[in-house]
Enzyme design. Structure first.
Site, PDB file in Angstrom:
ATOM      1  N   HIS A 138     -22.571  24.534  27.617  1.00 20.07           N
ATOM      2  CA  HIS A 138     -21.648  25.354  28.272  1.00 20.07           C
ATOM      3  C   HIS A 138     -21.329  25.055  29.587  1.00 20.07           C
ATOM      4  O   HIS A 138     -20.091  24.666  29.916  1.00 20.07           O
ATOM      5  CB  HIS A 138     -21.925  26.804  28.028  1.00 20.07           C
ATOM      6  CG  HIS A 138     -20.881  27.746  28.615  1.00 20.07           C
ATOM      7  ND1 HIS A 138     -20.089  28.361  27.853  1.00 20.07           N
ATOM      8  CD2 HIS A 138     -20.838  28.152  30.143  1.00 20.07           C
ATOM      9  CE1 HIS A 138     -19.133  29.183  28.804  1.00 20.07           C
ATOM     10  NE2 HIS A 138     -19.755  29.049  30.093  1.00 20.07           N
ATOM     11  N   GLU A 139     -22.411  25.178  30.579  1.00 22.22           N
ATOM     12  CA  GLU A 139     -22.103  24.758  32.084  1.00 22.22           C
ATOM     13  C   GLU A 139     -21.414  23.318  31.972  1.00 22.22           C
ATOM     14  O   GLU A 139     -20.756  22.926  32.781  1.00 22.22           O
ATOM     15  CB  GLU A 139     -23.011  24.952  32.626  1.00 22.22           C
ATOM     16  CG  GLU A 139     -23.762  26.250  32.560  1.00 22.22           C
ATOM     17  CD  GLU A 139     -22.769  27.446  33.270  1.00 22.22           C
ATOM     18  OE1 GLU A 139     -21.793  26.932  33.755  1.00 22.22           O
ATOM     19  OE2 GLU A 139     -22.976  28.612  32.603  1.00 22.22           O
ATOM     20  N   HIS A 142     -17.872  23.289  31.356  1.00 26.47           N
ATOM     21  CA  HIS A 142     -16.902  23.628  32.485  1.00 26.47           C
ATOM     22  C   HIS A 142     -16.420  22.401  33.426  1.00 26.47           C
ATOM     23  O   HIS A 142     -15.585  22.324  33.733  1.00 26.47           O
ATOM     24  CB  HIS A 142     -17.576  24.500  33.394  1.00 26.47           C
ATOM     25  CG  HIS A 142     -17.669  26.114  32.850  1.00 26.47           C
ATOM     26  ND1 HIS A 142     -16.383  26.486  32.454  1.00 26.47           N
ATOM     27  CD2 HIS A 142     -18.584  26.857  32.464  1.00 26.47           C
ATOM     28  CE1 HIS A 142     -16.512  27.860  31.865  1.00 26.47           C
ATOM     29  NE2 HIS A 142     -17.826  28.170  32.101  1.00 26.47           N
ATOM     30  N   GLU A 199     -13.991  30.098  29.633  1.00 22.47           N
ATOM     31  CA  GLU A 199     -15.119  30.530  28.845  1.00 22.47           C
ATOM     32  C   GLU A 199     -15.099  29.893  27.607  1.00 22.47           C
ATOM     33  O   GLU A 199     -16.198  29.567  27.197  1.00 22.47           O
ATOM     34  CB  GLU A 199     -15.505  31.892  29.056  1.00 22.47           C
ATOM     35  CG  GLU A 199     -15.913  32.318  30.596  1.00 22.47           C
ATOM     36  CD  GLU A 199     -16.999  31.582  31.139  1.00 22.47           C
ATOM     37  OE1 GLU A 199     -18.069  31.655  30.229  1.00 22.47           O
ATOM     38  OE2 GLU A 199     -17.075  31.127  32.217  1.00 22.47           O
TER      39      GLU A 199
END
Length: 273
Positions: A138-139, A142, A199
């Site tokens: 997920h990070e 980003h 997100e």
């Protein structure tokens, strides 16, 4: 087409017109195909990320837990390799730095330029390497999607817009109230929804990345169930920068079939030791 301004607000209108031209010229796409406006130079974003990360390391103790560091580094290494293979056209950092911080909160973050921080408290919520891979994926998502640049560009645009509105007013109490209302409207109507969009995009990118890295994507759902149990109540979703846990789980489940197929076609990662 020629635009000619003749009234007393010429300067403000010219500024607004030029801002619109910049917005129209600057639209790009994220790796998932979503339209994006990210105008800050990438080298400046990377420098800001490096400076912020260095400051965090000076102010926050780094974990000396050898087992925790070994697991985090293993998961991150596999996830980054899968991200590079999954999104070869993305503007990726030349190198990644991963640090485990002694912080009890169940959190992680990634900064432009390839800096990843993992809080030690996350390892009590992400109970398996697969669940940790969901967070790190997920990070990394980003960073690949340039969300930091997009958010900074957006904030600068909101400030410019409010400045233009101020130029049209007389500075009385009613004008001040209007400016305050527009500020709140911008936050609820632009900043928060865009943050949730970031997100949600990072969730889906992370799901695809972790599956390609050889981590079970179904564990992403278990991770968010653990987060829900650990985090207690959340603010109403329309007032939050993050989707509600239930919304995240539902979106992940909708994309799960493809992710599971990818996972079954890869060699499972081994970061347990």
């Amino acid at each position: 087409m020629f635009v000619w301004f003749t009234d007393e607000k010429d300067d403000a209108m010219r500024l607004l017109f030029m801002l619109l031209l910049v917005l129209l010229a600057g639209c790009e796409e994220t790796p998932t195909g979503r339209s994006q406006l990210a105008l800050v130079p990438e080298d400046l974003m990377a420098q800001m990320g490096e400076d912020t990360f260095d400051q965090l390391r000076r102010n926050q103790p780094v974990s000396r837990d050898a087992a925790a560091n070994r697991q985090v580094q293993c998961v991150a290494r596999n996830v980054v390799a899968a991200a590079e293979a999954s999104y070869p056209a993305a503007d990726l950092p030349d190198a990644w730095e991963v640090v485990v911080f002694e912080d009890a909160s169940p959190n992680a973050f990634a900064l432009p330029g390839g800096r990843i921080g993992v809080h030690a408290g996350l390892l009590r919520v992400a109970e398996t390497p697969d669940q940790l891979a969901a967070v790190i994926g997920h990070e990394v998502g980003h960073v690949l999607a340039d969300h930091g640049n997009e958010r900074l560009t957006q904030q600068l645009g909101i400030k410019a817009g409010l400045l233009l509105v101020g130029l049209f007013g007389e500075g009385d109490l009613g004008q001040q109230q209007l400016m305050q209302a527009l500020g709140l409207g911008a936050r609820l109507g632009i900043s928060l929804p865009f943050s949730r969009a970031h997100e949600e995009e990072a969730d889906l990118m992370g799901l695809a990345i972790m599956a390609r890295a050889g981590f079970d994507p179904q564990q992403s759902v278990e991770l968010w169930r653990n987060m829900a149990a650990a985090g207690g109540g959340q603010p109403p979703e329309f007032l939050s920068t993050h989707p509600a846990h239930g919304s995240r789980i539902e979106a992940l489940q909708q994309a799960m079939e493809e992710a599971v197929a990818t996972y079954r076609a890869t060699t499972p990662a081994d970061c347990s030791g």
